[in-house]
Design an enzyme around this catalytic site. Sequence first.
Site, short mmCIF file in Angstrom:
data_model
loop_
_atom_site.label_atom_id
_atom_site.label_comp_id
_atom_site.label_asym_id
_atom_site.label_seq_id
_atom_site.Cartn_x
_atom_site.Cartn_y
_atom_site.Cartn_z
N MET A 155 0.83 -1.21 0.00
CA MET A 155 0.00 0.00 0.00
C MET A 155 0.86 1.25 0.00
SD MET A 155 -1.15 -0.43 3.94
CE MET A 155 -1.45 -2.14 3.57
N CYS A 156 0.26 2.34 -0.48
CA CYS A 156 0.86 3.67 -0.41
C CYS A 156 -0.29 4.67 -0.24
CB CYS A 156 1.71 3.97 -1.64
SG CYS A 156 0.76 4.11 -3.17
N ARG A 157 -0.06 5.91 -0.60
CA ARG A 157 -1.11 6.91 -0.44
C ARG A 157 -2.24 6.72 -1.45
NH1 ARG A 157 1.22 11.79 -1.91
NH2 ARG A 157 0.08 11.63 -3.82
#
Length: 105
Positions: free
Chosen positions: A67-69
């Site tokens: 995951m990231c932003r």
Amino acid sequence: MAFRIPKAVTPQALSEQMKQGESLNLLDVREPVEWAEGHIEGARHIPLSQLMERYGELDPAQEVIIMCRSGSRSGLACELLHEKGYKVVNMTGGLNVWTGRLVRD
């Protein structure tokens, strides 16, 4: 031809898996300042900029949900790890659309 990640998960589906008590291997590839603002409990933090030096910290036998932003950097991380033989899942939409609880260390 564009690289296609074989698997993806929505933040909503991931949240449901967590509520069911599934044992998940979560990797957050955001930068340290973003991580400090809040992250999913139990996630491991390896910024994308350090991933190629640190991917050995991950277990290649376990599926990794990345995951990231927004889902963009995690998509790149998925591509990089997939090339190294890891089983990867991209959390589409990223933490921008995560509605679950976030923790701060």
